[in-house]
Design a protein around this motif. Structure first.
Motif, PDB file in Angstrom:
ATOM      1  N   LYS A  90      -8.245   0.520   3.437  1.00 39.62           N
ATOM      2  CA  LYS A  90      -9.457   0.659   4.246  1.00 39.62           C
ATOM      3  C   LYS A  90      -9.835   2.129   4.259  1.00 39.62           C
ATOM      4  N   THR A  91     -11.121   2.410   4.085  1.00 40.72           N
ATOM      5  CA  THR A  91     -11.607   3.788   4.012  1.00 40.72           C
ATOM      6  C   THR A  91     -12.526   4.069   5.190  1.00 40.72           C
ATOM      7  N   GLN A  92     -12.250   5.179   5.874  1.00 41.46           N
ATOM      8  CA  GLN A  92     -13.026   5.575   7.045  1.00 41.46           C
ATOM      9  C   GLN A  92     -13.303   7.079   6.974  1.00 41.46           C
TER      10      GLN A  92
ATOM     11  N   VAL B  91     -13.291  20.321   7.624  1.00 42.84           N
ATOM     12  CA  VAL B  91     -13.379  19.657   6.329  1.00 42.84           C
ATOM     13  C   VAL B  91     -13.621  18.178   6.616  1.00 42.84           C
ATOM     14  N   THR B  92     -14.717  17.650   6.089  1.00 46.48           N
ATOM     15  CA  THR B  92     -15.030  16.241   6.314  1.00 46.48           C
ATOM     16  C   THR B  92     -14.768  15.452   5.040  1.00 46.48           C
ATOM     17  N   GLY B  93     -14.459  14.182   5.202  1.00 43.40           N
ATOM     18  CA  GLY B  93     -14.206  13.357   4.031  1.00 43.40           C
ATOM     19  C   GLY B  93     -13.862  11.934   4.405  1.00 43.40           C
ATOM     20  N   GLN B  94     -13.177  11.276   3.482  1.00 43.59           N
ATOM     21  CA  GLN B  94     -12.825   9.869   3.633  1.00 43.59           C
ATOM     22  C   GLN B  94     -11.314   9.710   3.521  1.00 43.59           C
ATOM     23  N   LEU B  95     -10.739   8.998   4.482  1.00 45.37           N
ATOM     24  CA  LEU B  95      -9.315   8.681   4.454  1.00 45.37           C
ATOM     25  C   LEU B  95      -9.161   7.214   4.097  1.00 45.37           C
ATOM     26  N   THR B  96      -8.316   6.946   3.106  1.00 40.34           N
ATOM     27  CA  THR B  96      -8.013   5.565   2.720  1.00 40.34           C
ATOM     28  C   THR B  96      -6.561   5.286   3.082  1.00 40.34           C
ATOM     29  N   LEU B  97      -6.386   4.278   3.925  1.00 36.70           N
ATOM     30  CA  LEU B  97      -5.075   3.858   4.396  1.00 36.70           C
ATOM     31  C   LEU B  97      -5.089   2.344   4.482  1.00 36.70           C
TER      32      LEU B  97
ATOM     33  N   ARG C  71      -6.257   4.354  14.809  1.00 39.60           N
ATOM     34  CA  ARG C  71      -5.485   3.667  13.766  1.00 39.60           C
ATOM     35  C   ARG C  71      -5.931   2.222  13.536  1.00 39.60           C
ATOM     36  N   THR C  72      -6.521   1.613  14.566  1.00 36.70           N
ATOM     37  CA  THR C  72      -6.943   0.220  14.408  1.00 36.70           C
ATOM     38  C   THR C  72      -8.111   0.090  13.430  1.00 36.70           C
ATOM     39  N   ALA C  73      -8.851   1.192  13.192  1.00 41.84           N
ATOM     40  CA  ALA C  73      -9.933   1.161  12.208  1.00 41.84           C
ATOM     41  C   ALA C  73      -9.385   0.945  10.792  1.00 41.84           C
ATOM     42  N   PHE C  74      -8.092   1.209  10.610  1.00 43.87           N
ATOM     43  CA  PHE C  74      -7.441   1.013   9.312  1.00 43.87           C
ATOM     44  C   PHE C  74      -6.574  -0.246   9.307  1.00 43.87           C
ATOM     45  N   GLY C  75      -6.610  -1.011  10.395  1.00 45.31           N
ATOM     46  CA  GLY C  75      -5.822  -2.228  10.467  1.00 45.31           C
ATOM     47  C   GLY C  75      -4.397  -2.011  10.952  1.00 45.31           C
ATOM     48  N   VAL C  76      -4.094  -0.824  11.476  1.00 43.74           N
ATOM     49  CA  VAL C  76      -2.758  -0.541  12.001  1.00 43.74           C
ATOM     50  C   VAL C  76      -2.822  -0.781  13.510  1.00 43.74           C
TER      51      VAL C  76
ATOM     52  N   PHE D  12       0.848  -1.200   0.000  1.00 43.03           N
ATOM     53  CA  PHE D  12       0.000   0.000   0.000  1.00 43.03           C
ATOM     54  C   PHE D  12       0.886   1.253   0.000  1.00 43.03           C
ATOM     55  N   PRO D  13       1.426   1.628  -1.155  1.00 43.56           N
ATOM     56  CA  PRO D  13       2.398   2.725  -1.206  1.00 43.56           C
ATOM     57  C   PRO D  13       1.815   4.127  -1.030  1.00 43.56           C
ATOM     58  N   THR D  14       0.489   4.262  -1.076  1.00 46.10           N
ATOM     59  CA  THR D  14      -0.104   5.594  -0.914  1.00 46.10           C
ATOM     60  C   THR D  14      -1.266   5.550   0.078  1.00 46.10           C
ATOM     61  N   ALA D  15      -1.553   6.715   0.626  1.00 35.86           N
ATOM     62  CA  ALA D  15      -2.761   6.954   1.418  1.00 35.86           C
ATOM     63  C   ALA D  15      -3.421   8.171   0.803  1.00 35.86           C
ATOM     64  N   LYS D  16      -4.743   8.273   0.934  1.00 31.59           N
ATOM     65  CA  LYS D  16      -5.441   9.370   0.269  1.00 31.59           C
ATOM     66  C   LYS D  16      -6.591   9.876   1.128  1.00 31.59           C
ATOM     67  N   PHE D  17      -6.712  11.214   1.173  1.00 37.06           N
ATOM     68  CA  PHE D  17      -7.859  11.849   1.811  1.00 37.06           C
ATOM     69  C   PHE D  17      -8.644  12.567   0.728  1.00 37.06           C
ATOM     70  N   VAL D  18      -9.944  12.310   0.668  1.00 34.81           N
ATOM     71  CA  VAL D  18     -10.839  12.986  -0.277  1.00 34.81           C
ATOM     72  C   VAL D  18     -11.981  13.581   0.543  1.00 34.81           C
ATOM     73  N   SER D  19     -12.090  14.901   0.493  1.00 32.43           N
ATOM     74  CA  SER D  19     -13.140  15.554   1.270  1.00 32.43           C
ATOM     75  C   SER D  19     -14.467  15.499   0.528  1.00 32.43           C
ATOM     76  N   ASP D  20     -15.542  15.608   1.303  1.00 28.83           N
ATOM     77  CA  ASP D  20     -16.873  15.683   0.696  1.00 28.83           C
ATOM     78  C   ASP D  20     -17.632  16.925   1.145  1.00 28.83           C
ATOM     79  N   LYS D  21     -17.053  17.683   2.112  1.00 27.92           N
ATOM     80  CA  LYS D  21     -17.781  18.855   2.593  1.00 27.92           C
ATOM     81  C   LYS D  21     -16.845  19.820   3.319  1.00 27.92           C
ATOM     82  N   PHE D  22     -17.021  21.107   3.022  1.00 25.76           N
ATOM     83  CA  PHE D  22     -16.410  22.185   3.802  1.00 25.76           C
ATOM     84  C   PHE D  22     -17.505  22.722   4.711  1.00 25.76           C
ATOM     85  N   VAL D  23     -17.228  22.861   6.006  1.00 25.77           N
ATOM     86  CA  VAL D  23     -18.199  23.367   6.965  1.00 25.77           C
ATOM     87  C   VAL D  23     -17.733  24.743   7.431  1.00 25.77           C
ATOM     88  N   PHE D  24     -18.610  25.746   7.242  1.00 26.68           N
ATOM     89  CA  PHE D  24     -18.295  27.115   7.621  1.00 26.68           C
ATOM     90  C   PHE D  24     -19.128  27.545   8.818  1.00 26.68           C
ATOM     91  N   ASP D  25     -18.557  28.434   9.613  1.00 27.22           N
ATOM     92  CA  ASP D  25     -19.274  29.153  10.656  1.00 27.22           C
ATOM     93  C   ASP D  25     -19.191  30.613  10.243  1.00 27.22           C
TER      94      ASP D  25
END
Length: 191
Positions: free
Chosen positions: A128-130, A119-125, A163-168, A99-112
């Motif tokens: 596994k994506t969480q 910034v919310t999104g999905q991290l793949t490591l 980290r255990t949610a990603f198997g680490v 698994f040579p890369t990890a990636k974060f892809v956001s799906d929403k910017f939250v402003f006040d």
């Protein structure tokens, strides 16, 4: 005259629509840092960074919306200690051979109001994506004097993951922390 007024109104609407379109920014790797911190047996904090990263940001200031994609080269992990880096790269932890890369892809910017809050999104490591939410500690856009006044947007963001949610799960059985603090300092240049 009616046609001219209609054409003028249509041109005004088109101009507004063009201005409201999201802008695309390329991540500047010289002003972007991705680091992590983990408690070391309640005594100290282990830290490391990823030296190679790339990505894009789409940002629509008017709509207060955006998207971020950041890819980390996991083989570039750098703790400042070569033997520790080898262990981090091993199958015990990041398994960079598989698994040579990890990636974060956001799906929403939250402003006040006008302030970016998170910034919310999905991290793949490790394949596994969480869901992950990065808190915005700073966020700003400015005309860069070093880049002929091109707009640069960026900020300091942080999240804490299990980290255990990603198997680490190395070391958890002998008391090592599951919680890892991720810190992302990012600047991106308008394209």
């Amino acid at each position: 005259m009616r046609t001219s007024l209609f054409a003028l109104a249509a041109a005004g609407l088109f101009a507004t629509a063009v201005q409201a379109a999201p802008a695309t920014y390329a991540i500047d790797p010289t002003h972007t840092f991705a680091t992590f911190e983990i408690d070391h047996m309640g005594t100290t904090t282990n830290r490391a960074r990823f030296d190679k990263k790339q990505g894009t940001v789409e940002f629509d200031r008017e709509a207060k919306a955006g998207k971020v994609e950041v890819t980390l080269d996991m083989t570039s992990v750098n703790s400042g200690t070569p033997n520790f880096d080898k262990h981090l790269q091993s199958a015990d932890i990041f398994n960079v051979a598989k698994f040579p890369t990890a990636k974060f892809v956001s799906d929403k910017f939250v402003f006040d109001g006008d302030k970016l809050k998170e910034v919310t999104g999905q991290l793949t490591l490790l394949d596994k994506t969480q869901p992950v939410t990065f808190k915005a500690n700073k966020f700003n856009c400015y005309p860069s004097p070093m880049l002929q006044k091109r707009e640069v947007c960026g900020g300091d963001f942080e999240a804490t993951i299990d980290r255990t949610a990603f198997g680490v799960d190395y070391g958890v059985n002998f008391g090592a922390s599951k919680q890892v603090r991720l810190v992302l300092q990012i600047e991106a240049v308008k394209q």
